[in-house]
Write an enzyme that holds these catalytic residues in place. Structure first.
Site, PDB file in Angstrom:
ATOM      1  N   ASP A  82      99.001  67.879  46.806  1.00  0.00           N
ATOM      2  CA  ASP A  82      97.611  67.517  47.115  1.00  0.00           C
ATOM      3  C   ASP A  82      97.334  67.385  48.609  1.00  0.00           C
ATOM      4  O   ASP A  82      98.239  67.219  49.415  1.00  0.00           O
ATOM      5  CB  ASP A  82      97.219  66.216  46.403  1.00  0.00           C
ATOM      6  CG  ASP A  82      98.147  65.049  46.752  1.00  0.00           C
ATOM      7  OD1 ASP A  82      99.353  65.273  46.971  1.00  0.00           O
ATOM      8  OD2 ASP A  82      97.653  63.906  46.809  1.00  0.00           O
ATOM      9  N   GLU A 140      99.662  62.737  45.039  1.00  0.00           N
ATOM     10  CA  GLU A 140     100.548  61.729  45.644  1.00  0.00           C
ATOM     11  C   GLU A 140      99.745  60.775  46.516  1.00  0.00           C
ATOM     12  O   GLU A 140     100.084  59.606  46.659  1.00  0.00           O
ATOM     13  CB  GLU A 140     101.648  62.418  46.467  1.00  0.00           C
ATOM     14  CG  GLU A 140     102.729  61.463  46.983  1.00  0.00           C
ATOM     15  CD  GLU A 140     102.295  60.644  48.184  1.00  0.00           C
ATOM     16  OE1 GLU A 140     102.667  59.452  48.251  1.00  0.00           O
ATOM     17  OE2 GLU A 140     101.586  61.176  49.055  1.00  0.00           O
TER      18      GLU A 140
HETATM   19 ZN   LIG Z   1     100.326  61.363  53.193  1.00  0.00          ZN
HETATM   20 ZN   LIG Z   2     102.817  62.915  52.130  1.00  0.00          ZN
END
Ligand SMILES: [Zn+2]
Ligand SMILES: [Zn+2]
Length: 393
Positions: A82, A140
């Site tokens: 991401d 994440e």
């Molecule tokens: Zn980051």
């Molecule tokens: Zn990262």
């Protein structure tokens, strides 16, 4: 150490493609929980290499399974995919084409590296034993993250060990670092809403001033780390935003404070939370305001297995020489790799990606963030090295 498969030369010839993939991803970033096109693109590539591909694992996660020549352990390797809500300020040809969205943490590099690893594993099945599960994880950067969701969908079922890297610009290119035990902090978030009674700036006696109450609170919160937490334990309490009022001659009715708490130890995390509750209750009483706390626990602390960290020391020193290996400092950022390490033995590692010569001088999440792309080759050798060392008889 025995000789393990180390496709250093094949990686070198794969490098131009690795850079091309990373730059494609850099031009087309997608935010956490919205990685639909990215994950479809990854799945297509994996299928073209001959991997068994499972899509939509824990949202837009993709898992690829590859079987080696003989039976042996299942080793998982993970990349996050991401991007961040940041406007790319670089002017290079691979700058983001999506306004306000940017790969400012290096996850494009992680993804390209793991795709390259997938291709090499699939093309050289006779060189290694067991199976490899390559995990392309979404989200994440945004709690509750993609790791926990992928685990709920079974991505760790049958896995014997897991490894992951983060490209890291504070470390110079050519260096790798990790450590056993706690490595990265538990990052919690909070919002404090101070409600007072607004009024005329010249008649404060008729009001309950949310700015004065909030300002006092910000000061008092700073005493938690300086006066309550045992100084041998690292901790942070940050109030990062304070919004109140509209103009100079009006007393604000409301103040909203947003912040973050970072800890490495569950007891310290609990103590900070208790002290916040107490300071907030007493500040409210002192000023006659009402104050609400919304406290959101983030990812757990990233804790590396000691034996796996020792494996890192050995493998990294053999691949890059002892001078290229460091014991990592504690990192105050968080990572949802922690969830994998709660379930399976493994190691999270940092790969130096900083280099003044190619402009890779900015911190992660900076609008001019960039990496020395050669660090992807180091990442790939390290991940394969860890997997092959673990899978050896
Ligand atoms: Zn980051
Ligand atoms: Zn990262």
């Amino acid at each position: 150490m025995n000789k393990h498969w180390d496709p250093a030369d094949e990686l070198k010839s794969a490098y131009p493609e690795m850079v091309e993939w990373r730059r494609y991803l850099h031009r087309h970033p997608e935010l956490s929980f919205q990685e639909e096109r990215t994950s479809a693109w990854i799945a297509d590539k994996l299928r073209s290499f001959g991997c068994k591909v499972t899509e939509r694992v824990g949202g837009y996660g993709v898992a690829a399974d590859i079987e080696g020549a003989e039976s042996g352990p299942c080793i998982a390797l993970r990349a996050d995919i991401d991007a961040l809500p940041i406007q790319d300020l670089k002017s290079c040809e691979y700058a983001s084409t999506v306004p306000g969205v940017m790969h400012a943490c290096g996850h494009d590099g992680h993804t390209s590296t793991l795709l390259t690893i997938a291709r090499l594993y699939a093309a050289n099945r006779q060189e290694w034993r067991g199976s490899r599960r390559l995990i392309f994880q979404p989200a994440e950067e945004l709690c509750p993250g993609g790791a926990a969701a992928m685990i709920r969908d079974g991505v760790l079922d049958g896995v014997d060990a897991i490894y992951g890297v983060h490209l890291w610009t504070p470390l110079p290119y050519g260096t790798v670092a990790s450590r056993g035990g706690a490595l990265m902090a538990a990052p919690d978030e909070f919002t404090i809403t101070v409600s007072g009674r607004g009024g005329h700036g010249g008649m404060p006696h008729q009001t309950v001033d949310a700015v004065v109450t909030g300002a006092s609170l910000v000061g008092a919160l700073q005493t938690i780390v300086s006066r309550n937490v045992d100084p041998i334990h690292p901790a942070v309490v940050t109030v990062g935003s304070f919004q109140a009022g509209t103009t100079g001659n009006v007393i604000a009715e409301k103040a909203v404070l947003n912040g973050t708490v970072r800890t490495f130890n569950r007891d310290v995390q609990k103590l900070i939370r208790e002290r916040m509750d107490s300071i907030i209750a007493h500040t409210a009483a002192m000023f006659g305001a009402s104050i609400e706390l919304d406290y959101r626990e983030g990812y757990p602390t990233v804790v590396n297995d000691e034996g796996e960290a020792a494996r890192f020391d050995e493998v990294a020193a053999q691949l890059f020489g002892p001078e290229g290996v460091q014991r990592s400092e504690l990192i105050m950022a968080g990572e949802d790799f922690s969830y994998y390490l709660q379930q399976k033995k493994g190691c999270f590692m940092f790969v130096g990606a900083g280099n003044e010569a190619c402009g890779a001088i900015h911190a992660h999440h900076h609008p001019r963030f960039d990496i020395d792309e050669r660090s992807m080759l180091i990442s790939a050798r390290l991940l394969i090295g860890m997997a092959e060392h673990r899978a050896a008889l």
